[in-house]
Design a protein around this motif. Structure first.
Motif, PDB file in Angstrom:
ATOM      1  N   ALA A   1       0.847  -1.195   0.000  1.00  0.00           N
ATOM      2  CA  ALA A   1       0.000   0.000   0.000  1.00  0.00           C
ATOM      3  C   ALA A   1       0.877   1.237   0.000  1.00  0.00           C
ATOM      4  O   ALA A   1       1.752   1.376   0.855  1.00  0.00           O
ATOM      5  CB  ALA A   1      -0.929   0.004   1.206  1.00  0.00           C
ATOM      6  N   MET A   2       0.633   2.102  -0.944  1.00  0.00           N
ATOM      7  CA  MET A   2       1.327   3.377  -1.019  1.00  0.00           C
ATOM      8  C   MET A   2       0.826   4.286   0.092  1.00  0.00           C
ATOM      9  O   MET A   2      -0.371   4.510   0.217  1.00  0.00           O
ATOM     10  CB  MET A   2       1.063   4.002  -2.391  1.00  0.00           C
ATOM     11  N   ASN A   3       1.765   4.786   0.917  1.00  0.00           N
ATOM     12  CA  ASN A   3       1.393   5.588   2.089  1.00  0.00           C
ATOM     13  C   ASN A   3       0.448   4.773   2.962  1.00  0.00           C
ATOM     14  O   ASN A   3      -0.668   5.190   3.297  1.00  0.00           O
ATOM     15  CB  ASN A   3       0.764   6.917   1.674  1.00  0.00           C
ATOM     16  N   ALA A   4       0.928   3.597   3.362  1.00  0.00           N
ATOM     17  CA  ALA A   4       0.082   2.592   4.014  1.00  0.00           C
ATOM     18  C   ALA A   4      -0.581   3.098   5.279  1.00  0.00           C
ATOM     19  O   ALA A   4      -1.716   2.712   5.577  1.00  0.00           O
ATOM     20  CB  ALA A   4       0.922   1.352   4.332  1.00  0.00           C
ATOM     21  N   ALA A   5       0.085   3.954   6.034  1.00  0.00           N
ATOM     22  CA  ALA A   5      -0.497   4.408   7.298  1.00  0.00           C
ATOM     23  C   ALA A   5      -1.805   5.147   7.080  1.00  0.00           C
ATOM     24  O   ALA A   5      -2.694   5.109   7.940  1.00  0.00           O
ATOM     25  CB  ALA A   5       0.497   5.295   8.052  1.00  0.00           C
ATOM     26  N   TYR A   6      -1.947   5.805   5.954  1.00  0.00           N
ATOM     27  CA  TYR A   6      -3.206   6.494   5.663  1.00  0.00           C
ATOM     28  C   TYR A   6      -4.314   5.481   5.363  1.00  0.00           C
ATOM     29  O   TYR A   6      -5.366   5.470   6.014  1.00  0.00           O
ATOM     30  CB  TYR A   6      -3.046   7.468   4.497  1.00  0.00           C
ATOM     31  N   ASP A   7      -4.107   4.627   4.370  1.00  0.00           N
ATOM     32  CA  ASP A   7      -5.164   3.709   3.939  1.00  0.00           C
ATOM     33  C   ASP A   7      -5.543   2.729   5.042  1.00  0.00           C
ATOM     34  O   ASP A   7      -6.732   2.477   5.283  1.00  0.00           O
ATOM     35  CB  ASP A   7      -4.721   2.944   2.699  1.00  0.00           C
ATOM     36  N   LEU A   8      -4.549   2.162   5.714  1.00  0.00           N
ATOM     37  CA  LEU A   8      -4.849   1.157   6.733  1.00  0.00           C
ATOM     38  C   LEU A   8      -5.490   1.785   7.964  1.00  0.00           C
ATOM     39  O   LEU A   8      -6.369   1.181   8.588  1.00  0.00           O
ATOM     40  CB  LEU A   8      -3.576   0.401   7.108  1.00  0.00           C
ATOM     41  N   THR A   9      -5.068   2.990   8.321  1.00  0.00           N
ATOM     42  CA  THR A   9      -5.681   3.657   9.470  1.00  0.00           C
ATOM     43  C   THR A   9      -7.109   4.058   9.164  1.00  0.00           C
ATOM     44  O   THR A   9      -8.013   3.864   9.991  1.00  0.00           O
ATOM     45  CB  THR A   9      -4.865   4.887   9.880  1.00  0.00           C
ATOM     46  N   LEU A  10      -7.354   4.598   7.972  1.00  0.00           N
ATOM     47  CA  LEU A  10      -8.712   4.993   7.628  1.00  0.00           C
ATOM     48  C   LEU A  10      -9.636   3.775   7.589  1.00  0.00           C
ATOM     49  O   LEU A  10     -10.775   3.831   8.061  1.00  0.00           O
ATOM     50  CB  LEU A  10      -8.732   5.739   6.295  1.00  0.00           C
ATOM     51  N   LEU A  11      -9.136   2.650   7.060  1.00  0.00           N
ATOM     52  CA  LEU A  11      -9.932   1.428   7.062  1.00  0.00           C
ATOM     53  C   LEU A  11     -10.255   0.994   8.485  1.00  0.00           C
ATOM     54  O   LEU A  11     -11.380   0.574   8.785  1.00  0.00           O
ATOM     55  CB  LEU A  11      -9.193   0.312   6.324  1.00  0.00           C
ATOM     56  N   GLU A  12      -9.281   1.115   9.372  1.00  0.00           N
ATOM     57  CA  GLU A  12      -9.496   0.728  10.765  1.00  0.00           C
ATOM     58  C   GLU A  12     -10.557   1.621  11.430  1.00  0.00           C
ATOM     59  O   GLU A  12     -11.419   1.133  12.175  1.00  0.00           O
ATOM     60  CB  GLU A  12      -8.177   0.819  11.529  1.00  0.00           C
ATOM     61  N   ARG A  13     -10.502   2.919  11.133  1.00  0.00           N
ATOM     62  CA  ARG A  13     -11.494   3.834  11.710  1.00  0.00           C
ATOM     63  C   ARG A  13     -12.888   3.534  11.158  1.00  0.00           C
ATOM     64  O   ARG A  13     -13.895   3.619  11.875  1.00  0.00           O
ATOM     65  CB  ARG A  13     -11.124   5.282  11.414  1.00  0.00           C
ATOM     66  N   GLU A  14     -12.962   3.207   9.876  1.00  0.00           N
ATOM     67  CA  GLU A  14     -14.244   2.846   9.270  1.00  0.00           C
ATOM     68  C   GLU A  14     -14.785   1.555   9.897  1.00  0.00           C
ATOM     69  O   GLU A  14     -15.996   1.431  10.137  1.00  0.00           O
ATOM     70  CB  GLU A  14     -14.082   2.678   7.764  1.00  0.00           C
ATOM     71  N   ALA A  15     -13.901   0.610  10.154  1.00  0.00           N
ATOM     72  CA  ALA A  15     -14.343  -0.635  10.786  1.00  0.00           C
ATOM     73  C   ALA A  15     -14.937  -0.344  12.163  1.00  0.00           C
ATOM     74  O   ALA A  15     -16.018  -0.858  12.514  1.00  0.00           O
ATOM     75  CB  ALA A  15     -13.166  -1.605  10.890  1.00  0.00           C
ATOM     76  N   GLU A  16     -14.277   0.476  12.934  1.00  0.00           N
ATOM     77  CA  GLU A  16     -14.798   0.839  14.258  1.00  0.00           C
ATOM     78  C   GLU A  16     -16.133   1.572  14.132  1.00  0.00           C
ATOM     79  O   GLU A  16     -17.072   1.316  14.898  1.00  0.00           O
ATOM     80  CB  GLU A  16     -13.783   1.716  14.983  1.00  0.00           C
TER      81      GLU A  16
END
Length: 241
Positions: free
Chosen positions: A97-112
């Motif tokens: 993932a390009m700039n993984a901290a953005y995509d993975l963090t946003l996905l995590e927030r959406e999951a919550e």
């Protein structure tokens, strides 16, 4: 076998904005490629539940009206994206993932937000971030470091930039090129590479923050630079993260 010669899983989101705490998923792609096997790609269009700002729509081409008319419920999309990533993570396939901290963090927030068990609670993903790798192997190169820039630098074709599927496969190709050109990256084990990127990302972020502090007019920007990778911790209730 070197990790980049095996199966890779590209992951990319297009969203309503750039704030991981407030913005929402509009499109997503999880694509498996490499390893002498056929490409397998899954894409999603979500109704994010909020208006898509005009600026974001100009980037990825999805308007509020389009998302509401054709998008699937956000909770359904988030659950399916998380499930797809958990499956690849449990098979030891790296998530690129390009700039993984953005995509993975946003996905995590959406999951919550939608009551979905998140990726990091369900698996131990090994992540490869072309942005972090590129800054490590070519620290002083002038010019931009966006995906389009890296594609030009490493000779990767990018068709349809800012569509989740095009960006996901391009990120895998850039990671493959970096690993091929830099044996210290390509020959590392995935566990070693993941842990190394945690440190490299922190150093890179600290350098960016220092640059902002020393640039007139940008001093306040330093406070917004996050050093965590690949997941930014959720803010504590009543305080900062």
């Amino acid at each position: 076998m070197s990790w980049h010669l095996g199966r890779l899983c590209g992951f990319d989101l297009e969203t309503t904005g750039v704030d991981v705490e407030q913005d929402r998923i509009v499109t997503a792609c999880v694509v498996q490629c490499g390893g002498n096997a056929p490409v397998q790609s899954a894409t999603w269009l979500a109704d994010p539940g909020i208006d898509i700002p005009e600026g974001a729509a100009k980037v990825h081409g999805i308007t509020t009206e389009h998302a509401r008319a054709e998008g699937r419920p956000a909770a359904e999309v988030v659950e399916q994206v998380v499930t797809a990533l958990v499956q690849v993570a449990n098979h030891g396939i790296p998530i690129v993932a390009m700039n993984a901290a953005y995509d993975l963090t946003l996905l995590e927030r959406e999951a919550e937000r939608h009551g979905v068990t998140g990726l990091f609670a369900s698996a131990v993903p090994l992540v490869v971030d072309p942005r972090v790798l590129d800054k490590r192997v070519d620290q002083y190169r002038r010019g931009g470091r966006k995906l389009e820039d890296l594609c030009r630098t490493y000779g990767v074709r990018l068709d349809g930039a800012h569509s989740a599927d095009a960006d996901a496969i391009a990120a895998c190709r850039v990671a493959w090129r970096i690993a091929r050109q830099h044996p210290e990256i390509g020959k590392a084990s995935l566990d070693e590479l993941h842990e190394a990127q945690v440190g490299w990302a922190r150093e890179q972020a600290e350098g960016l923050a220092a640059h902002f502090r020393n640039t007139p007019g940008k001093e306040s920007w330093a406070d917004g630079v996050r050093t965590e990778w690949p997941l930014i911790p959720a803010p504590r209730a009543g305080g900062d993260a």
